[in-house]
Design an enzyme around this catalytic site. Structure first.
Site, mmCIF file in Angstrom:
data_model
loop_
_atom_site.group_PDB
_atom_site.id
_atom_site.type_symbol
_atom_site.label_atom_id
_atom_site.label_comp_id
_atom_site.label_asym_id
_atom_site.label_seq_id
_atom_site.Cartn_x
_atom_site.Cartn_y
_atom_site.Cartn_z
ATOM 1 N N MET A 33 0.852 -1.190 0.000
ATOM 2 C CA MET A 33 0.000 0.000 0.000
ATOM 3 C C MET A 33 0.893 1.248 0.000
ATOM 4 O O MET A 33 0.452 2.337 0.364
ATOM 5 C CB MET A 33 -0.939 -0.006 1.201
ATOM 6 C CG MET A 33 -1.898 -1.206 1.171
ATOM 7 S SD MET A 33 -3.454 -0.940 2.002
ATOM 8 C CE MET A 33 -2.904 -0.650 3.668
ATOM 9 N N HIS A 37 9.004 0.864 3.519
ATOM 10 C CA HIS A 37 10.097 0.833 4.490
ATOM 11 C C HIS A 37 10.926 -0.414 4.216
ATOM 12 O O HIS A 37 10.626 -1.193 3.295
ATOM 13 C CB HIS A 37 9.554 0.877 5.931
ATOM 14 C CG HIS A 37 8.475 -0.121 6.186
ATOM 15 N ND1 HIS A 37 8.720 -1.476 6.222
ATOM 16 C CD2 HIS A 37 7.137 0.023 6.386
ATOM 17 C CE1 HIS A 37 7.581 -2.113 6.459
ATOM 18 N NE2 HIS A 37 6.606 -1.233 6.552
ATOM 19 N N GLU A 38 11.909 -0.615 5.077
ATOM 20 C CA GLU A 38 12.847 -1.717 4.870
ATOM 21 C C GLU A 38 12.133 -3.085 4.825
ATOM 22 O O GLU A 38 12.587 -3.996 4.128
ATOM 23 C CB GLU A 38 13.903 -1.666 6.002
ATOM 24 C CG GLU A 38 15.058 -2.620 5.889
ATOM 25 C CD GLU A 38 15.757 -2.644 4.524
ATOM 26 O OE1 GLU A 38 15.882 -1.590 3.877
ATOM 27 O OE2 GLU A 38 16.161 -3.745 4.102
ATOM 28 N N GLY A 39 11.020 -3.199 5.525
ATOM 29 C CA GLY A 39 10.271 -4.472 5.492
ATOM 30 C C GLY A 39 9.817 -4.799 4.069
ATOM 31 O O GLY A 39 9.989 -5.929 3.592
ATOM 32 N N HIS A 40 9.262 -3.788 3.374
ATOM 33 C CA HIS A 40 8.835 -4.015 1.985
ATOM 34 C C HIS A 40 10.036 -4.339 1.100
ATOM 35 O O HIS A 40 9.976 -5.226 0.254
ATOM 36 C CB HIS A 40 8.173 -2.752 1.407
ATOM 37 C CG HIS A 40 6.927 -2.323 2.119
ATOM 38 N ND1 HIS A 40 6.860 -1.192 2.903
ATOM 39 C CD2 HIS A 40 5.685 -2.872 2.145
ATOM 40 C CE1 HIS A 40 5.643 -1.049 3.376
ATOM 41 N NE2 HIS A 40 4.901 -2.054 2.949
ATOM 42 N N VAL A 179 10.744 -7.214 9.791
ATOM 43 C CA VAL A 179 11.953 -6.389 9.933
ATOM 44 C C VAL A 179 11.691 -5.394 11.058
ATOM 45 O O VAL A 179 10.614 -4.788 11.129
ATOM 46 C CB VAL A 179 12.287 -5.666 8.605
ATOM 47 C CG1 VAL A 179 13.515 -4.788 8.760
ATOM 48 C CG2 VAL A 179 12.500 -6.693 7.498
HETATM 49 O O1 PAF Z 1 -0.114 -5.792 3.627
HETATM 50 C C1 PAF Z 1 -0.534 -4.852 2.896
HETATM 51 O O2 PAF Z 1 0.148 -3.846 2.698
HETATM 52 C C2 PAF Z 1 -1.905 -4.966 2.262
HETATM 53 O O3 PAF Z 1 -2.813 -5.580 3.112
HETATM 54 C C3 PAF Z 1 -1.875 -5.672 0.894
HETATM 55 C C4 PAF Z 1 -1.412 -7.113 1.006
HETATM 56 C C5 PAF Z 1 -0.959 -4.917 -0.054
HETATM 57 C C6 PAF Z 1 -3.282 -5.676 0.290
HETATM 58 O O4 PAF Z 1 -3.775 -4.391 0.126
#
Ligand code: PAF
Length: 296
Positions: A33, A37-40, A179
């Site tokens: 969404m 951050h570092e987790g993503h 993370v």
């Molecule tokens: O974890 C998230 O950021 C959201 O729930 C996701 C998986 C992108 C779905 O909108």
């Protein structure tokens, strides 16, 4: 490194994904969404070796927010997100508009029934229906072969796993460890809402998790006693309001009384208006690594 391609239209996403598929290029997707951050970014790295092209989606999904939740003020910074993704070698970003994703006549939803009603689902009744629906549609739109999710959202991970199994989705799922910041706080886009005092209070969340992990290994195995111990730690801070602390089976999310096997502890707390969640695996054979710099 080739320049990152941003796709906003559903039609373009489908035709590009079909083209890639035709050429035997396997897409790996990190659904997000935004406000990365570092987790993503660790999830983007997790895709290495599992696909031929790394992609991310940025979409603040309105249908997973309740009527009084933070949809309007959810933090956004697309320019920064794109820079970070490009640095990680992401070649494609799908960032559709809410209007195109949910036209007025939209009416199809996916619900993983029982798992969506427990834990966070007790307090956010339509949340996981919104998550399952968007994740399924992102899989379809991007034709991804593999997708990566973080285990900070543990219930979400189990719901997505169950949806994949029940609907036979042809996508491989990867799950990345949470993370954490130096004091153990799980990284989350919502941490941006915390002022300095609240940020310090948030450090009590990992303290309580580290405590329960240690305690379950050395002394107490009854989940009611362990919950009471965690409540004692969190309740020392009047700025923290516990929403729930639950001990569950990691696969089914059913409640567990005695910690005689691997058990997942999940919690949600409010600090001011900010709702934070976290979780940890405890019990025999669990793989808890001590969080950095924590003492209780
Ligand atoms: O974890 C998230 O950021 C959201 O729930 C996701 C998986 C992108 C779905 O909108």
């Amino acid at each position: 490194m080739s320049e990152i391609r941003i796709i906003r239209s559903l039609h373009e996403m489908i035709s590009h994904a079909e083209e890639l598929q035709k050429n035997g290029i396997r897409i790996g997707l990190v659904p997000t969404m935004g406000y990365l951050h570092e987790g993503h970014l660790s999830l983007v790295r997790l895709l290495d070796g599992h696909c031929d092209l790394k992609a991310a989606s940025i979409f603040v999904n309105p249908i997973q927010f309740g009527p009084n939740e933070d949809l309007a003020k959810y933090p956004r910074n697309e320019v920064r997100d794109l820079e970070l993704l490009e640095k990680e070698g992401c070649e494609l970003v799908f960032a559709p508009s809410p209007e195109e994703m949910y036209p007025e006549d939209y009416q199809t939803y996916i619900e993983v029934e029982l798992m969506s009603k427990t834990l966070c689902g007790r307090f956010r009744p339509d949340h996981f229906r919104g998550v399952a629906t968007i994740v399924n549609r992102l899989f379809n739109l991007t034709r991804c072969s593999v997708a990566a999710f973080g285990l900070k959202d543990f219930q979400q991970a189990q719901v997505i796993k169950k949806m994949k199994r029940d609907l036979h989705l042809p996508v491989k799922l990867l799950f990345g460890e949470t993370v954490r910041e130096d004091d153990g706080l799980a990284m989350s886009s919502r941490n941006a809402y915390l002022d300095e005092e609240q940020r310090n209070l948030a450090g009590y969340i990992p303290k309580s998790l580290e405590w329960v992990s240690r305690e379950a290994n050395v002394a107490e195995q009854d989940s009611d006693c362990l919950r009471a111990g965690m409540e004692d730690i969190l309740n020392t801070q009047p700025g923290i309001k516990i929403q729930y602390i639950e001990f569950v089976d990691p696969k089914t999310l059913d409640p567990v009384q005695i910690i005689d096997r691997k058990v997942q502890v999940l919690l949600a707390v409010y600090i001011g208006k900010t709702r934070l969640i976290d979780n940890i695996e405890i019990g025999p054979g669990s793989k808890m690594k001590p969080f950095k710099e924590l003492t209780v």
